[in-house]
Design an enzyme around this catalytic site. Structure first.
Site, short mmCIF file in Angstrom:
data_model
loop_
_atom_site.label_atom_id
_atom_site.label_comp_id
_atom_site.label_asym_id
_atom_site.label_seq_id
_atom_site.Cartn_x
_atom_site.Cartn_y
_atom_site.Cartn_z
N ASP A 21 1.20 -1.60 -0.18
CA ASP A 21 0.08 -0.53 -0.09
C ASP A 21 1.01 1.48 -0.62
O ASP A 21 1.91 1.45 0.36
CB ASP A 21 -0.89 -0.14 1.24
CG ASP A 21 -1.61 0.55 0.96
OD1 ASP A 21 -2.15 1.13 -0.18
OD2 ASP A 21 -2.50 1.21 2.50
N ASN A 23 1.31 3.89 -2.74
CA ASN A 23 2.16 3.95 -4.21
C ASN A 23 1.23 5.61 -4.16
O ASN A 23 1.65 6.25 -4.38
CB ASN A 23 1.58 3.31 -5.53
CG ASN A 23 2.14 1.45 -5.24
OD1 ASN A 23 3.04 1.34 -4.26
ND2 ASN A 23 1.42 0.68 -5.99
N ASN A 69 -10.78 -2.93 -5.49
CA ASN A 69 -10.05 -1.59 -6.58
C ASN A 69 -10.60 -1.33 -8.04
O ASN A 69 -10.28 -0.29 -8.43
CB ASN A 69 -8.43 -1.72 -6.60
CG ASN A 69 -7.71 -2.04 -5.50
OD1 ASN A 69 -7.58 -2.73 -4.92
ND2 ASN A 69 -7.97 -0.76 -4.24
N TRP A 70 -11.31 -2.23 -8.45
CA TRP A 70 -12.26 -1.93 -10.06
C TRP A 70 -13.00 -0.76 -9.47
O TRP A 70 -13.58 0.22 -10.81
CB TRP A 70 -13.35 -2.99 -10.46
CG TRP A 70 -13.04 -4.22 -10.29
CD1 TRP A 70 -12.28 -5.67 -9.08
CD2 TRP A 70 -11.48 -4.62 -11.86
NE1 TRP A 70 -12.01 -6.06 -10.11
CE2 TRP A 70 -11.16 -5.72 -11.99
CE3 TRP A 70 -11.59 -4.09 -12.56
CZ2 TRP A 70 -10.41 -6.64 -12.31
CZ3 TRP A 70 -10.79 -4.64 -13.38
CH2 TRP A 70 -9.86 -5.45 -13.70
N ARG A 189 1.96 -5.09 6.30
CA ARG A 189 1.38 -3.89 5.39
C ARG A 189 2.10 -2.47 4.99
O ARG A 189 3.03 -2.46 5.96
CB ARG A 189 0.07 -3.66 6.15
CG ARG A 189 -0.30 -2.58 5.29
CD ARG A 189 -2.32 -2.13 4.94
NE ARG A 189 -3.23 -1.36 4.58
CZ ARG A 189 -4.08 -1.48 4.17
NH1 ARG A 189 -4.95 -2.43 4.72
NH2 ARG A 189 -4.55 -0.93 2.88
N GLU A 208 1.58 -13.35 12.33
CA GLU A 208 2.14 -12.11 13.27
C GLU A 208 2.53 -11.08 12.24
O GLU A 208 2.62 -10.93 10.45
CB GLU A 208 3.61 -12.80 13.33
CG GLU A 208 3.78 -13.53 14.44
CD GLU A 208 3.36 -13.10 15.87
OE1 GLU A 208 3.01 -11.90 15.62
OE2 GLU A 208 2.72 -13.83 16.39
C1 IPE Z 1 -5.12 -2.72 -0.05
O1 IPE Z 1 -4.89 -1.55 -0.37
C2 IPE Z 1 -4.87 -2.92 -1.58
C3 IPE Z 1 -3.86 -3.66 -2.35
C4 IPE Z 1 -2.78 -3.43 -1.92
C5 IPE Z 1 -4.15 -4.16 -3.54
P1 IPE Z 1 -6.51 -0.37 -0.50
O2 IPE Z 1 -4.99 1.28 -0.64
O3 IPE Z 1 -7.27 -0.63 -1.79
O4 IPE Z 1 -6.69 -0.47 0.53
P2 IPE Z 1 -7.58 0.21 1.45
O5 IPE Z 1 -8.72 1.31 0.47
O6 IPE Z 1 -6.35 1.31 1.90
O7 IPE Z 1 -7.88 -0.38 2.82
C1 IPE Z 2 -1.65 0.35 -3.11
O1 IPE Z 2 -1.17 1.88 -3.26
C2 IPE Z 2 -1.78 -0.37 -4.69
C3 IPE Z 2 -2.95 -0.39 -5.15
C4 IPE Z 2 -3.61 -0.08 -4.30
C5 IPE Z 2 -3.26 -1.63 -6.40
P1 IPE Z 2 -2.38 2.42 -3.52
O2 IPE Z 2 -2.56 3.55 -4.58
O3 IPE Z 2 -4.03 2.38 -2.68
O4 IPE Z 2 -1.85 4.16 -2.43
P2 IPE Z 2 -2.33 5.16 -1.77
O5 IPE Z 2 -2.96 4.33 -0.02
O6 IPE Z 2 -3.34 5.46 -2.59
O7 IPE Z 2 -0.96 5.99 -1.65
MG MG Z 3 -3.75 2.11 -0.98
#
Ligand code: IPE
Ligand code: IPE
Ligand code: MG
Length: 241
Positions: A21, A23, A69-70, A189, A208
């Protein structure tokens, strides 16, 4: 030979699962488009997989794209699918070289057809590899996975091949997408979020958990080794004393 983590082999987690998480935040902090964060994130995948092999981890499962994520803007979804496509096109040779077995869990039918084909090819090609199993969670939802397992079990009961009284935890475990994998020992995470976001809910019962404030594109070999060391220092009690 000593392990590069400094940890003895019997304390190395057999299976590490990672919620990659942060990016988007990594990109925003630098005034870059979110997709640039995802691009850097896919480079971090490569480094992390290499470090896991170095440490002797036999299973690495990466949450790459959730069912939820879709809902993101179509441009971002499209860019993420393109990155996955590129990862498969450019990294399959390295996957083979490093003797990695590639697998995927999730609703893979949701993926664009060309990506799905590339994925199938890479999985078939690498099926006999033995250094590490790298599992990508794609269009993955743990609740959907458990629901699918419940549906499978219900059908088997209806067809008479399964006795309801014979249903055990193993019955469920063996009908999950992860049937062939051991449970994760360590769940990491990145980006500091203290939630599980519908990832491997059944399988992480006794994992853990290590949450690091580092954003995924910044997560490197040293961070992985630090997480392994933290894991190795924990006392897993499984409800005992
Ligand atoms: C979890 O991250 C899914 C992936 C890392 C692919 P998200 O960014 O989608 O999760 P939430 O929305 O913060 O719970
Ligand atoms: C994780 O990074 C990648 C995916 C969920 C695909 P994010 O895109 O969720 O990054 P943040 O949480 O918005 O920083
Ligand atoms: Mg995220």
């Amino acid at each position: 030979m000593s392990n590069p983590t400094g940890i003895s082999a019997d304390k190395i987690p057999r299976h590490i699962a990672i919620i990659m998480d942060g990016n988007g935040r990594w990109a925003r902090e630098r005034g870059l488009p979110r997709i640039e964060g995802h691009r850097r994130g896919s480079e971090a995948v490569r480094a992390c997989a290499a470090a896991c092999i170095e440490a002797g981890v036999s299973h690495l499962t990466l949450y790459a794209f959730s069912k939820e994520n879709w809902q993101r803007p179509p441009d971002e979804v499209k860019a993420l699918m393109n990155l996955l496509d590129r990862f498969l096109a450019e990294r399959t040779a390295e996957i083979m070289e490093r003797n990695v077995r590639l697998r995927a869990i999730g609703h893979l039918d949701d993926l664009p057809e060309n990506t799905r084909r590339r994925l199938d090819t890479a999985m078939e090609k690498s099926a006999g590899n033995t250094a590490m199993t790298l599992t990508l969670a794609l269009s993955y939802s743990a609740r959907a996975e458990i629901t699918d397992a419940a549906r499978t079990i219900a059908r088997e009961v209806r067809d008479g091949s399964l006795d309801p009284d014979a249903v055990t935890e193993e019955t469920i475990t063996s009908r999950l997408y992860t049937a062939a994998l051991p449970d994760p020992d360590l769940l990491i995470r990145t980006s500091g979020e203290m939630r599980v976001s519908n990832f491997l809910l059944w399988q992480i019962s006794y994992a853990e958990i290590v949450v690091t404030p580092k954003l995924w594109p910044q997560f490197g070999r040293d961070d992985l080794f630090a997480a392994i060391r933290e894991y190795a220092g924990r006392h897993r009690r499984y409800g005992g004393i």
